[in-house]
Design a protein around this motif. Structure first.
Motif, mmCIF file in Angstrom:
data_model
loop_
_atom_site.group_PDB
_atom_site.id
_atom_site.type_symbol
_atom_site.label_atom_id
_atom_site.label_comp_id
_atom_site.label_asym_id
_atom_site.label_seq_id
_atom_site.Cartn_x
_atom_site.Cartn_y
_atom_site.Cartn_z
ATOM 1 N N GLY A 7 0.975 -1.843 0.249
ATOM 2 C CA GLY A 7 0.166 -0.105 -0.076
ATOM 3 C C GLY A 7 0.898 1.435 0.055
ATOM 4 O O GLY A 7 1.936 1.137 -0.092
ATOM 5 N N ILE A 8 0.274 2.615 -0.244
ATOM 6 C CA ILE A 8 1.606 3.593 0.330
ATOM 7 C C ILE A 8 -0.025 4.434 0.646
ATOM 8 O O ILE A 8 -1.308 4.162 0.523
ATOM 9 C CB ILE A 8 1.195 4.277 -1.344
ATOM 10 C CG1 ILE A 8 1.738 5.227 -1.282
ATOM 11 C CG2 ILE A 8 -0.485 3.894 -2.366
ATOM 12 C CD1 ILE A 8 2.242 6.193 -3.175
ATOM 13 N N GLU A 20 -3.848 3.832 0.665
ATOM 14 C CA GLU A 20 -4.415 2.690 -1.112
ATOM 15 C C GLU A 20 -3.976 1.334 -1.385
ATOM 16 O O GLU A 20 -2.832 1.143 -1.232
ATOM 17 C CB GLU A 20 -4.210 3.564 -1.843
ATOM 18 C CG GLU A 20 -5.113 3.631 -2.943
ATOM 19 C CD GLU A 20 -5.246 5.111 -4.109
ATOM 20 O OE1 GLU A 20 -5.628 6.167 -3.866
ATOM 21 O OE2 GLU A 20 -4.487 4.312 -5.181
ATOM 22 N N ASP A 21 -4.672 0.539 -2.185
ATOM 23 C CA ASP A 21 -3.832 -0.448 -1.959
ATOM 24 C C ASP A 21 -3.638 -0.704 -3.757
ATOM 25 O O ASP A 21 -3.508 0.153 -4.042
ATOM 26 C CB ASP A 21 -4.257 -1.414 -1.673
ATOM 27 C CG ASP A 21 -6.037 -2.031 -2.545
ATOM 28 O OD1 ASP A 21 -6.329 -1.196 -3.903
ATOM 29 O OD2 ASP A 21 -7.038 -2.589 -2.306
ATOM 30 N N ASP A 22 -2.847 -1.686 -4.618
ATOM 31 C CA ASP A 22 -2.359 -1.695 -5.330
ATOM 32 C C ASP A 22 -3.749 -1.240 -6.746
ATOM 33 O O ASP A 22 -3.601 -0.733 -7.923
ATOM 34 C CB ASP A 22 -1.982 -2.698 -5.843
ATOM 35 C CG ASP A 22 -0.509 -2.562 -5.425
ATOM 36 O OD1 ASP A 22 -0.279 -2.077 -4.922
ATOM 37 O OD2 ASP A 22 -0.081 -4.261 -5.322
ATOM 38 N N GLY A 52 -12.362 -2.201 4.710
ATOM 39 C CA GLY A 52 -11.847 -0.935 4.668
ATOM 40 C C GLY A 52 -11.087 -0.748 5.294
ATOM 41 O O GLY A 52 -10.641 0.515 5.808
ATOM 42 N N HIS A 53 -10.627 -1.632 6.443
ATOM 43 C CA HIS A 53 -9.749 -1.974 7.528
ATOM 44 C C HIS A 53 -8.625 -2.497 7.954
ATOM 45 O O HIS A 53 -8.959 -3.477 7.068
ATOM 46 C CB HIS A 53 -11.306 -1.538 8.706
ATOM 47 C CG HIS A 53 -11.788 -0.485 9.126
ATOM 48 N ND1 HIS A 53 -11.561 0.759 9.619
ATOM 49 C CD2 HIS A 53 -12.956 -0.146 8.552
ATOM 50 C CE1 HIS A 53 -13.163 1.618 9.635
ATOM 51 N NE2 HIS A 53 -13.786 0.598 8.805
ATOM 52 N N GLY A 54 -7.811 -2.440 8.500
ATOM 53 C CA GLY A 54 -6.463 -3.131 8.230
ATOM 54 C C GLY A 54 -5.611 -1.823 9.489
ATOM 55 O O GLY A 54 -5.312 -1.922 10.226
ATOM 56 N N SER A 55 -4.243 -3.065 8.949
ATOM 57 C CA SER A 55 -3.349 -2.546 9.896
ATOM 58 C C SER A 55 -1.631 -2.685 9.320
ATOM 59 O O SER A 55 -1.557 -3.521 8.388
ATOM 60 C CB SER A 55 -3.422 -3.671 11.296
ATOM 61 O OG SER A 55 -2.351 -4.761 11.854
ATOM 62 N N SER A 209 -0.506 16.583 6.000
ATOM 63 C CA SER A 209 0.089 16.032 5.135
ATOM 64 C C SER A 209 -0.914 14.657 4.027
ATOM 65 O O SER A 209 -1.382 14.262 4.886
ATOM 66 C CB SER A 209 1.902 15.499 4.574
ATOM 67 O OG SER A 209 2.489 15.984 5.436
ATOM 68 N N GLU A 210 -1.209 15.676 2.730
ATOM 69 C CA GLU A 210 -1.490 14.641 1.793
ATOM 70 C C GLU A 210 -1.545 14.766 1.021
ATOM 71 O O GLU A 210 -0.784 14.828 -0.073
ATOM 72 C CB GLU A 210 -3.053 15.035 1.942
ATOM 73 C CG GLU A 210 -4.191 14.642 1.449
ATOM 74 C CD GLU A 210 -5.232 14.218 2.478
ATOM 75 O OE1 GLU A 210 -5.257 14.910 3.303
ATOM 76 O OE2 GLU A 210 -6.598 13.681 1.440
ATOM 77 N N LEU A 211 -1.464 12.967 0.015
ATOM 78 C CA LEU A 211 -0.804 13.021 -1.513
ATOM 79 C C LEU A 211 -1.856 12.201 -2.578
ATOM 80 O O LEU A 211 -3.070 11.523 -1.515
ATOM 81 C CB LEU A 211 -0.405 11.383 -0.939
ATOM 82 C CG LEU A 211 0.071 10.314 -2.333
ATOM 83 C CD1 LEU A 211 1.803 9.916 -1.785
ATOM 84 C CD2 LEU A 211 -0.561 9.460 -2.551
#
Ligand SMILES: Nc1nc2c(ncn2[C@@H]2O[C@H](COP(=O)(O)OP(=O)(O)OP(=O)(O)O)[C@@H](O)[C@H]2O)c(=O)[nH]1
Ligand SMILES: [Mg+2]
Ligand SMILES: [Zn+2]
Length: 294
Positions: A7-8, A20-22, A52-55, A209-211
């Motif tokens: 993810g990024i 965000e995932d691939d 929608g949730h992870g670690s 900060s936001e990408l």
């Protein structure tokens, strides 16, 4: 057993990190305390916990890491994996060359390519613009790209867009120069707020900060308006190397550990005397050395 996914990092709000995932899907992730420094632009490994949730399990090695000193005096990472630092300055608030140098030097230390963007040329007469040119031509001579733009009149952005394609750029510059406005021009649909009044701070400044995705590939990171920008202390050799025009003379001083201030046989001082290094930049080096050297 959960598998690690790539993810990024889009943004971070306290302990919650939006990634965000691939496939371009976004997930709210928690981080472990030891991963405190995870920030926009980071590439991470993460595990899905529910829809929608992870670690986040790991932050992958970074390049182009930008540091700043926070208001509390602690060094912190502003953004990661940066290729280009878009140093935005403008006709309003007034151009501060010392601040411009600080941003450029901070970028050089982090091995990030600086690009100077002078915004709001619509506010200047031909004579006033000439004065700005006389201040910024030096940076062009040093090899930096300098773009003159007006976001309000849509002047000067096309070439910049080509330059940024496929890269990750961060927006630097003092409050009010037009960083969020630039982002809205370059990234259709970006929701960055452009300076209107807010009750709390007096201004709607960008607070984290936001990408964002660039339309031709690559990313843009909008960082908080850094008011009293200061980078983490560096040794004299690192600082001298960050002044690009010093590089041909480094290693030619009589003393290997020359600080380029008072030593006899200093190649940097000699180059300054011979106008091969401008007095302005030599003085800036001296000032930054005093402020920033450990
Ligand atoms: N005249 C003129 N004004 C501009 C131009 N670009 C932006 N502005 C104005 O400058 C003000 C500040 O713009 P922002 O984009 O919010 O500035 P910022 O750099 O994001 O500020 P912070 O978030 O506080 O760091 C706004 O009122 C914009 O409308 C321009 O090309 N010309
Ligand atoms: Mg902003
Ligand atoms: Zn020297």
């Amino acid at each position: 057993m959960n598998t690690d996914l790539h993810g990024i990092v889009i943004s971070r709000h306290g302990k919650e990190v939006l990634i965000e995932d691939d496939q371009g899907m976004r997930h709210r992730c928690v981080t472990r305390t030891q991963l405190d420094a995870v920030i926009s632009g980071d590439r991470v490994l993460w595990q899905q916990q529910s829809q929608g949730h992870g670690s986040i399990t790991r932050v992958l090695p970074r390049h182009g890491e930008l540091h700043a000193i926070s208001k509390t005096g602690k060094p912190r990472v502003v953004a990661a994996n940066i290729d280009i630092a878009l140093v935005v300055c403008a006709a309003q608030p007034q151009l501060q060359i010392d601040l411009l140098d600080h941003y450029i030097i901070a970028a050089e230390i982090a091995a990030i390519q600086p690009i100077i963007l002078f915004n709001k040329i619509d506010l200047l007469s031909a004579e006033e613009l000439q004065v700005v040119h006389s201040q910024l031509d030096l940076y062009q001579t040093l090899g930096y790209r300098v773009d003159y733009v007006s976001l309000h009149q849509a002047i000067g952005l096309v070439a910049l867009q080509d330059e940024l394609a496929g890269k990750t750029a961060v927006l630097l510059g003092q409050s009010g120069v037009g960083k969020s406005s630039l982002l809205r021009e370059l990234v259709p649909g970006a929701t960055a707020r452009v300076g209107e009044l807010s009750a709390e701070q007096g201004k709607h400044t960008t607070s984290h900060s936001e990408l964002y995705h660039l339309p031709n590939g690559g990313y843009m990171i909008d960082s908080p308006g850094v008011r009293s920008f200061n980078f983490i202390p560096v040794d004299a050799a690192t600082l001298a190397h960050a002044f690009v025009e010093f590089r041909p003379y480094l290693g030619q001083c009589r003393f290997a550990n020359c600080s380029h201030t008072h030593e006899p046989g200093c190649a940097i001082k000699k180059a300054a005397e011979n106008h091969l290094i401008t007095q302005q930049r030599y003085d800036r080096y001296q000032a930054m050395r005093v402020e920033n050297t450990i």
